[in-house]
Design a protein around this motif. Sequence first.
Motif, PDB file in Angstrom:
ATOM      1  N   VAL A 201      58.605  50.153  47.434  1.00  0.00           N
ATOM      2  CA  VAL A 201      60.126  49.859  47.304  1.00  0.00           C
ATOM      3  C   VAL A 201      60.995  51.425  47.283  1.00  0.00           C
ATOM      4  O   VAL A 201      61.062  52.167  46.158  1.00  0.00           O
ATOM      5  CB  VAL A 201      60.647  49.071  46.248  1.00  0.00           C
ATOM      6  CG1 VAL A 201      62.338  48.855  45.929  1.00  0.00           C
ATOM      7  CG2 VAL A 201      59.938  47.744  46.100  1.00  0.00           C
ATOM      8  N   PRO A 202      60.628  51.883  48.885  1.00  0.00           N
ATOM      9  CA  PRO A 202      61.464  53.770  48.237  1.00  0.00           C
ATOM     10  C   PRO A 202      62.753  53.700  48.209  1.00  0.00           C
ATOM     11  O   PRO A 202      62.879  54.697  48.479  1.00  0.00           O
ATOM     12  CB  PRO A 202      61.254  53.597  50.125  1.00  0.00           C
ATOM     13  CG  PRO A 202      61.231  52.116  50.800  1.00  0.00           C
ATOM     14  CD  PRO A 202      60.706  52.035  49.637  1.00  0.00           C
ATOM     15  N   LEU A 203      63.615  53.049  48.235  1.00  0.00           N
ATOM     16  CA  LEU A 203      65.634  53.098  47.920  1.00  0.00           C
ATOM     17  C   LEU A 203      65.172  51.939  47.359  1.00  0.00           C
ATOM     18  O   LEU A 203      64.426  50.077  46.824  1.00  0.00           O
ATOM     19  CB  LEU A 203      66.269  52.897  48.901  1.00  0.00           C
ATOM     20  CG  LEU A 203      66.960  53.286  48.857  1.00  0.00           C
ATOM     21  CD1 LEU A 203      67.716  54.140  48.753  1.00  0.00           C
ATOM     22  CD2 LEU A 203      68.084  52.654  50.867  1.00  0.00           C
ATOM     23  N   VAL A 204      66.350  52.601  45.967  1.00  0.00           N
ATOM     24  CA  VAL A 204      66.936  51.508  44.967  1.00  0.00           C
ATOM     25  C   VAL A 204      68.102  51.664  44.771  1.00  0.00           C
ATOM     26  O   VAL A 204      68.934  53.048  44.412  1.00  0.00           O
ATOM     27  CB  VAL A 204      65.824  51.697  43.360  1.00  0.00           C
ATOM     28  CG1 VAL A 204      66.833  50.969  42.572  1.00  0.00           C
ATOM     29  CG2 VAL A 204      64.222  51.317  43.138  1.00  0.00           C
ATOM     30  N   ILE A 205      69.071  50.439  44.768  1.00  0.00           N
ATOM     31  CA  ILE A 205      70.501  51.429  44.108  1.00  0.00           C
ATOM     32  C   ILE A 205      71.022  50.617  43.065  1.00  0.00           C
ATOM     33  O   ILE A 205      69.912  49.473  42.407  1.00  0.00           O
ATOM     34  CB  ILE A 205      71.172  49.857  44.723  1.00  0.00           C
ATOM     35  CG1 ILE A 205      71.198  50.181  46.448  1.00  0.00           C
ATOM     36  CG2 ILE A 205      72.775  50.115  44.612  1.00  0.00           C
ATOM     37  CD1 ILE A 205      71.362  48.409  47.217  1.00  0.00           C
ATOM     38  N   LEU A 206      71.637  51.454  41.829  1.00  0.00           N
ATOM     39  CA  LEU A 206      71.320  51.111  40.503  1.00  0.00           C
ATOM     40  C   LEU A 206      73.255  51.462  40.289  1.00  0.00           C
ATOM     41  O   LEU A 206      74.030  51.775  40.811  1.00  0.00           O
ATOM     42  CB  LEU A 206      71.426  53.074  40.243  1.00  0.00           C
ATOM     43  CG  LEU A 206      69.707  52.847  39.923  1.00  0.00           C
ATOM     44  CD1 LEU A 206      69.165  54.231  39.894  1.00  0.00           C
ATOM     45  CD2 LEU A 206      68.616  52.523  39.556  1.00  0.00           C
ATOM     46  N   GLY A 224      59.342  59.643  43.240  1.00  0.00           N
ATOM     47  CA  GLY A 224      59.676  60.210  44.444  1.00  0.00           C
ATOM     48  C   GLY A 224      60.076  58.745  45.248  1.00  0.00           C
ATOM     49  O   GLY A 224      59.834  58.781  46.695  1.00  0.00           O
ATOM     50  N   VAL A 225      60.988  58.307  44.920  1.00  0.00           N
ATOM     51  CA  VAL A 225      61.873  57.278  45.094  1.00  0.00           C
ATOM     52  C   VAL A 225      63.468  57.439  44.838  1.00  0.00           C
ATOM     53  O   VAL A 225      63.782  57.917  44.045  1.00  0.00           O
ATOM     54  CB  VAL A 225      61.722  55.433  43.298  1.00  0.00           C
ATOM     55  CG1 VAL A 225      62.775  54.721  44.631  1.00  0.00           C
ATOM     56  CG2 VAL A 225      60.267  54.932  44.162  1.00  0.00           C
ATOM     57  N   ARG A 226      64.067  57.539  46.687  1.00  0.00           N
ATOM     58  CA  ARG A 226      65.410  57.722  45.954  1.00  0.00           C
ATOM     59  C   ARG A 226      66.218  56.581  45.713  1.00  0.00           C
ATOM     60  O   ARG A 226      65.965  55.464  45.585  1.00  0.00           O
ATOM     61  CB  ARG A 226      65.635  57.806  47.880  1.00  0.00           C
ATOM     62  CG  ARG A 226      64.617  58.606  48.475  1.00  0.00           C
ATOM     63  CD  ARG A 226      65.032  60.164  47.684  1.00  0.00           C
ATOM     64  NE  ARG A 226      66.481  60.921  48.008  1.00  0.00           N
ATOM     65  CZ  ARG A 226      67.082  61.396  49.018  1.00  0.00           C
ATOM     66  NH1 ARG A 226      66.216  62.156  50.077  1.00  0.00           N
ATOM     67  NH2 ARG A 226      68.152  61.832  48.737  1.00  0.00           N
TER      68      ARG A 226
END
Length: 411
Positions: A201-206, A224-226
Motif C-alpha cells: 500500500v504505497p499511498l494512504v489517504i488520512l 516510505g509510505v506517501r
Amino acid sequence: MDETTAQAVASCAAAAKQAAPALAGATDEAVDAALGEMAARLSAARAAVLAANAEDVAAAEAGGMSAGLLDRLRITEERLLAMAEQLRLLAGAPHPARSVQLGTLPGGLRLVERRRPVGVIGANYEARPNVTVDVASQLVKSRNAGVLRTGSAALRSATVLVREVVAPALADVAIDPDVIQLVPSADRAAAAALVTLPHLVPLVILRGSGESTRELGQLAARHGVRTLAHADGGGVLYVDVAADPERTRDLVERGLDRLGVCNRLNLLLIHADRYDAVLPAILDTLRELGVRPSLPPHDHAVGYEWALDAEREATVTIAPVTGVADAARVANEETSGLAATIVTEDPAAAEEFLAGYTGTGVFWNASTRLLDGFKLLGVPETGINIDKVPGPRGPVTYPDLCLRQYAVLPG
C-alpha cells in the motif's frame, strides 16, 4: 503493535494487491456499471444500512460522543438517498484520457503521457460511514484497489456498506470484489499497520483529528509510505469595512449549519473600523444558532479548530484586524490554510484578499462550506489536501489518484 491486528491489515493489503489487475484492466463501461450497481444496491440495502448505523449511533451516544461527531456518524434517509445520487453522478462523470500525445522527439519518436493507477491505496478515517462509499467509489473510478480502515464508532455501518453494496456491485460486472478491502478490526493499531506496508500500500489517504493524523503521517514517512492527509481545517470569514450586514449574517449562518465538519466557520475576523458597529448583530446571530463566541483576549491560538474539540465545538473565535492585508496574513499564518472568505461590496478589497490569501480555497461573498468535492466539482472527494507542495490540492477526486508515466514510442 499487536501481531494479530498487523496480520489482519497485511492480509487485506495482499488480497487487494492480488485483485488490483482486475480493476486496472477494466473497461470504462464496466467501471461505470459497477458504480451504478452500487447506487442501486445502496437503495436496496437501505434497511440493513440504517439498522447497522442505528446500532453505531446508539453505542456512540452511550459512550458520550459529542453532538458534532454524532452528526458525522449518523446516516439518515436523506443522506442515504444523497449517497446513492452521488454514485449515479460519479458513474456518469467522464474518464480522463489514459494516454495523451505530447509531441515528437528527434528521430521521429513520439512522446506520450500515460495515466496509470497507483495500484493499492489505503484510507484511514474515523466516524464517517459515508466516507466508506465515497472513497471506495473514487478508488473504483480511478481503477485503484483499496484497503479501508475505520474506527469502532462506524465499523458496523462500514461493514454492511462493503458487504451489501460495494462488493456485490463489483461482482455483478465481473470485477473481483477483493479489490476493495475493509479491515475487520477497530483496533487503533490497524491504522498504524496500514501506513507501514510500502510494497503493498504505497499511498494512504488520512482523514481524522489533526494530532492522530499527523502522527500517522510521520509514521508513514518513516516507512516510505506517501500520504494524502486531511488533518486540519477551520474556515475563516473576514468582514470587511464595506460588508453588507445581511450578507454577513447569511454567511455566518451558512458557515455554521454543521459544527463537526472541517470547512465550517471557525474564525471570524472583523475590520477594526467596523468592529464595534457590527459585533452586536453577529453576537445575536451566534446566540440564535446556539454558538458561543470566543472574544479577545483569547486563551487559545487564534486559529484553534473548534470542530475537533468535543467539549466546545459550538464556538467561533472572533478577532479584529486592521484591514484586508492583515486579515489575509492572519488567515495564512494562524490557521490551517483550508479556506477563507471575504464579505464585502468593494471589488478592490475582494481582489486584494483573493491575491493575498494563499490557502486551498478562497471565496468572495460565499461560504467556506462550499470547499467540498461534490459541491465544487460534482463528484465525491477522498479528502481535502492542504499541502503546500505540487500535487493534488483541495478536494482530491478520482482524476488525482493516478501516476504519470512518460512513454517514448516509434513514430
